[in-house]
Design a protein around this motif. Sequence first.
Motif, PDB file in Angstrom:
ATOM      1  N   GLY A  75      58.652 102.285  20.979  1.00  0.00           N
ATOM      2  CA  GLY A  75      59.271 100.957  21.041  1.00  0.00           C
ATOM      3  C   GLY A  75      60.157 100.801  22.260  1.00  0.00           C
ATOM      4  N   VAL A  76      60.978 101.806  22.514  1.00  0.00           N
ATOM      5  CA  VAL A  76      61.936 101.721  23.624  1.00  0.00           C
ATOM      6  C   VAL A  76      61.206 101.653  24.970  1.00  0.00           C
ATOM      7  CG1 VAL A  76      63.858 102.883  24.795  1.00  0.00           C
ATOM      8  CG2 VAL A  76      63.707 102.924  22.297  1.00  0.00           C
ATOM      9  N   ILE A  77      60.169 102.472  25.116  1.00  0.00           N
ATOM     10  CA  ILE A  77      59.415 102.447  26.377  1.00  0.00           C
ATOM     11  C   ILE A  77      58.711 101.100  26.542  1.00  0.00           C
ATOM     12  CG2 ILE A  77      57.543 103.520  27.703  1.00  0.00           C
ATOM     13  CD1 ILE A  77      58.227 106.172  26.282  1.00  0.00           C
ATOM     14  N   ALA A  78      58.134 100.585  25.439  1.00  0.00           N
ATOM     15  CA  ALA A  78      57.468  99.273  25.515  1.00  0.00           C
ATOM     16  C   ALA A  78      58.461  98.197  25.935  1.00  0.00           C
ATOM     17  CB  ALA A  78      56.824  98.934  24.167  1.00  0.00           C
ATOM     18  N   ALA A  79      59.683  98.277  25.420  1.00  0.00           N
ATOM     19  CA  ALA A  79      60.717  97.299  25.798  1.00  0.00           C
ATOM     20  C   ALA A  79      60.965  97.357  27.300  1.00  0.00           C
ATOM     21  CB  ALA A  79      62.014  97.578  25.031  1.00  0.00           C
ATOM     22  N   GLU A  80      61.090  98.563  27.823  1.00  0.00           N
ATOM     23  CA  GLU A  80      61.329  98.716  29.264  1.00  0.00           C
ATOM     24  C   GLU A  80      60.167  98.126  30.064  1.00  0.00           C
ATOM     25  OE1 GLU A  80      63.841  99.567  31.012  1.00  0.00           O
ATOM     26  OE2 GLU A  80      62.928  99.922  32.988  1.00  0.00           O
ATOM     27  N   LEU A  81      58.949  98.403  29.620  1.00  0.00           N
ATOM     28  CA  LEU A  81      57.782  97.914  30.349  1.00  0.00           C
ATOM     29  C   LEU A  81      57.662  96.393  30.276  1.00  0.00           C
ATOM     30  CD1 LEU A  81      55.159 100.648  29.334  1.00  0.00           C
ATOM     31  CD2 LEU A  81      56.405 100.446  31.505  1.00  0.00           C
ATOM     32  N   LEU A  82      58.162  95.820  29.188  1.00  0.00           N
ATOM     33  CA  LEU A  82      58.105  94.365  29.021  1.00  0.00           C
ATOM     34  C   LEU A  82      59.356  93.677  29.576  1.00  0.00           C
ATOM     35  CD1 LEU A  82      56.673  94.284  25.371  1.00  0.00           C
ATOM     36  CD2 LEU A  82      55.505  93.414  27.419  1.00  0.00           C
ATOM     37  N   ILE A  97      46.213  91.656  16.549  1.00  0.00           N
ATOM     38  CA  ILE A  97      45.491  92.148  17.726  1.00  0.00           C
ATOM     39  C   ILE A  97      45.232  93.624  17.486  1.00  0.00           C
ATOM     40  CG2 ILE A  97      45.592  92.564  20.220  1.00  0.00           C
ATOM     41  CD1 ILE A  97      47.613  90.211  20.366  1.00  0.00           C
ATOM     42  N   HIS A  98      43.967  93.997  17.518  1.00  0.00           N
ATOM     43  CA  HIS A  98      43.609  95.398  17.326  1.00  0.00           C
ATOM     44  C   HIS A  98      43.126  95.955  18.664  1.00  0.00           C
ATOM     45  CE1 HIS A  98      41.084  98.606  14.972  1.00  0.00           C
ATOM     46  NE2 HIS A  98      41.959  99.131  15.800  1.00  0.00           N
ATOM     47  N   VAL A  99      43.934  96.850  19.245  1.00  0.00           N
ATOM     48  CA  VAL A  99      43.492  97.535  20.454  1.00  0.00           C
ATOM     49  C   VAL A  99      42.645  98.702  19.982  1.00  0.00           C
ATOM     50  CG1 VAL A  99      44.178  98.584  22.631  1.00  0.00           C
ATOM     51  CG2 VAL A  99      45.716  96.949  21.496  1.00  0.00           C
ATOM     52  N   ALA A 138      52.299  97.478  25.265  1.00  0.00           N
ATOM     53  CA  ALA A 138      53.026  96.473  26.054  1.00  0.00           C
ATOM     54  C   ALA A 138      52.038  95.491  26.695  1.00  0.00           C
ATOM     55  CB  ALA A 138      53.890  97.153  27.122  1.00  0.00           C
ATOM     56  N   GLU A 139      50.931  96.021  27.229  1.00  0.00           N
ATOM     57  CA  GLU A 139      49.959  95.129  27.863  1.00  0.00           C
ATOM     58  C   GLU A 139      49.273  94.223  26.840  1.00  0.00           C
ATOM     59  OE1 GLU A 139      50.240  94.616  30.904  1.00  0.00           O
ATOM     60  OE2 GLU A 139      51.536  96.378  31.083  1.00  0.00           O
ATOM     61  N   ALA A 140      49.101  94.728  25.628  1.00  0.00           N
ATOM     62  CA  ALA A 140      48.476  93.905  24.588  1.00  0.00           C
ATOM     63  C   ALA A 140      49.416  92.793  24.121  1.00  0.00           C
ATOM     64  CB  ALA A 140      48.068  94.786  23.404  1.00  0.00           C
TER      65      ALA A 140
END
Lengths: 256, 325
Positions: free
Chosen positions: A129-136, A83-85, A103-105
Motif C-alpha cells: 500500500g505504501v509503495i503504491a501511494a508513493e507511485l501514485l 478490475i482483475h489484473v 498502481a498502474e491499474a
Amino acid sequence: MKIVVLMKQVPNKDAVLRVRGDGKWVEEGDLSFEVNESDGYALEEALRLKEKKGGEVVVVTLGPQRAKSVIKDALARGADRAIHVVADDFGQAGAFAVAKVLAEAVRDEQPDLVLAGLQSDDQGFGQTGVIAAELLGLPHATIVIDVDYSGEQLRVKRELESGWYQWYTMRTPALLTIQSGISQIRYATLKGIMAAKKKEIREVQPAIAAGDGEFQTVERVYLPLKQKQTQFLGDGDAKKGAAQLAEKLRNEARII
Amino acid sequence: MSNGILVFIEHRQGAINKVSFEAVAAAQQLGAGTGQEVTAVVLGADAALANEVTGFKLAGVVSAENPKLADYTPDAYADAFEQVVRARDPQYVIFPHTYLVRDFAPKLAARFGKGLVSDCIRMKAEGGSVVFTRRLFQGKMDADVVAKGDGAVFATFQSGAYRGDQAERGEGGTAESLQVEVGDVRMQPEAPFQEVKQAVDLSKTDVIVAVGRGIKSQENIALAQKLAELLGGDIAASRPICDAGWLPIDRQIGSSGQTVAPKLYIALGISGAIQHLVGMKNAGTIVAVNKDPEAPIFDIADYGIVGDLFEVVPTLTEEIQKLKG
Ligand SMILES: Cc1cc2nc3c(=O)[nH]c(=O)nc-3n(C[C@H](O)[C@H](O)[C@H](O)COP(=O)(O)OP(=O)(O)OC[C@H]3O[C@@H](n4cnc5c(N)ncnc54)[C@H](O)[C@@H]3O)c2cc1C
Ligand SMILES: Nc1ncnc2c1ncn2[C@@H]1O[C@H](COP(=O)(O)O)[C@@H](O)[C@H]1O
C-alpha cells in the motif's frame, strides 16, 4: 466519492503447507484460498464510507483466475465493480513489483481514496500500500483503525505500538492501509450474491512483466528451525495429553 | 559503487526506541561480514539524543535536521532520509521493523525503485555475500532471500532478531549534522494517546488462558474461562477474537495489545504469529494446544499438545480438578 480497495487472495489460514519440489515456494496445488484478512476489513470500511458519503467502490486484485472468488465475494458484499489484473506469475514477486502493477491499474480511475490491507498473510511484506501511494503521488497513513470522514476533512486513527494511538488529518486523495478489527464485517446476502452476477469485472494485463526490475529473489523456503525443546504430550491422544499436562503442571511447573 | 551501511535510529518523545540498538547490532554484524563501515542516522533529534548514539562502535552519526522533522510524518521522514541516502550512497540501509518504520521506509525505498527486505529474523553475511531470512505465511515458513542489482538494499529486522546489548560499544566516530530539505507534508499528526484506562491489567496475573481463532465461536470461550477460573487466572485472546468482538480489546495480547509475563500461559488454538508472540514469550511456562503440529506457537512452548482443543480442555479441567482435590 470513488474508493478503490486493493484485495489479495491468500492461502487459507488453516492450510497445511508443504514445500514445493524445487524448494523455492510452497506447493499450491493442494491449497484452498481466501481473502487476505485485513483486506476484508478494508472493503468493509469502503462500503461504510460509501453508505455515508455516496459514490462507488471499485475492487482491484492482482492474481491468477482463481482470485476471481475474492472479487465475486466482494461484489456480493456490495462493491460496485472490479478490475482483475490477471497474472499467474506474481505470487512470489516483491512488494515493489506488485505495488507498481496495482498502481498502474488504479491510476486512471483517479480515486478519492485507496484502501489496502496493512499486510498480506502469505508474503507479509507490509509495504504494498505504501509503495503504491508513493507511485501514485498520494499521501498515506498505515495501520488505520478508525476513519472519520464525516465532514470535509479526512481524519484517521493510527495504531501505534503497545496500546497507543494517534489521529492524523490527511489531505485527499489519500491511501490508507487498514488494520483488522476496524469494524464488524458484513456477510453477503442472497440478494447481494444475485446482484453481483451483473456487476462488471474488467480483466487487464499487468503493466510490467513478473521479474522486471526485481531486486530480491527467494533462494529457499523451508520449515522454521525449532529453537526450543518442547515436550510434546499425549502422542496424538488428546485426552492422554491433557492428563499428562495436569501432572506436569503440578510436578514440574509447580503451578497447581 | 555503493558502499557502507546506514542504520536508522528511531526516537519518540525525546527517547531512543530500544529496538534501534538491535538494528545497530545487526548492522555491525553485516559490517563485519562485508567489510563495510556502519553509520547511524537520526532524523530531527536534538544534540543530546544524537550524542547518545556516539557511544557505539560506528564510523559516524549523521543527524538530519529540519524543523518539519519535529513531529514524525512519513512525508517528512522520507524526504529527509532520501537525502541522506543520496549523499552517502550506501550499499545497505538497516532498520528495526517498527510501526514507524513500516510507515515511511517502504516510501523511501520506492524512491530508489525498490521495496524493503522486510521483517528479517536472521542474516548470514560471509565473504561479501548476504542472505536474509524472513518469515512467510505468518511464521509457518522461512525464506532465504538474496538481494541483487545496483544501489542500496533496504532491510528491516524483526524485534528480537538481534540483541540490543550485543551492539558493540566504542567510539561513535564523527558526528555530522546535515541540513535537509523537506517538501510538502500532507498529513497533520495530533498528540499520541492511550485509550482510557484499561479495565483489566493482565500484567499482574499469574495464570493466563488465552484463546485464538481455534476456539471457533464466542460461546466456546466459556470452556477456557472455566479452566482459567480453576487455575485462579484470567482469560485473554489473540487479535482476531477481539476484532470479532468476542472479548473486549483490553484482553488482547500482542504487539498492539498487552505485554504479559505470567507464571503460566496456556495458548488454546493460537497459531503463534510474531505479533502475538512478542506479547507473551516471556511467560514462565508456556503451554500450547493446537491441532497443527507445525504451528509456530510450539516453537516457544514448554509443553505442547497436538490435538483438538475441544477434547483437551474438558479433560484438562477435570484432571486439574482431581489434583486439587
Ligand atoms: C501490525 C499488526 C499488529 C498485530 N497485533 C496483534 C496483537 O496485538 N495480537 C495478536 O494476537 N495478533 C496481532 N496481529 C495479528 C497476527 O498477525 C495474527 O493474525 C493473529 O495473532 C492470529 O491469531 P490466531 O492465532 O488466533 O489465529 P490463526 O492464525 O488463524 O490460528 C488459529 C490456530 O488455531 C488452530 N486450531 C483450529 N482449530 C483448532 C482446534 N479445534 N483445536 C486446536 N487448535 C485449533 C489452528 O491450527 C491455528 O494454528 C497483528 C498483525 C499485524 C500485522
Ligand atoms: N496481489 C495483490 N492484489 C491486490 N492487492 C494486493 C496484492 N498484494 C498486496 N496487496 C495489497 O497490499 C496489502 C499489503 O500487502 P503486503 O505488502 O504483501 O503485506 C494487502 O493487504 C493488499 O491490500
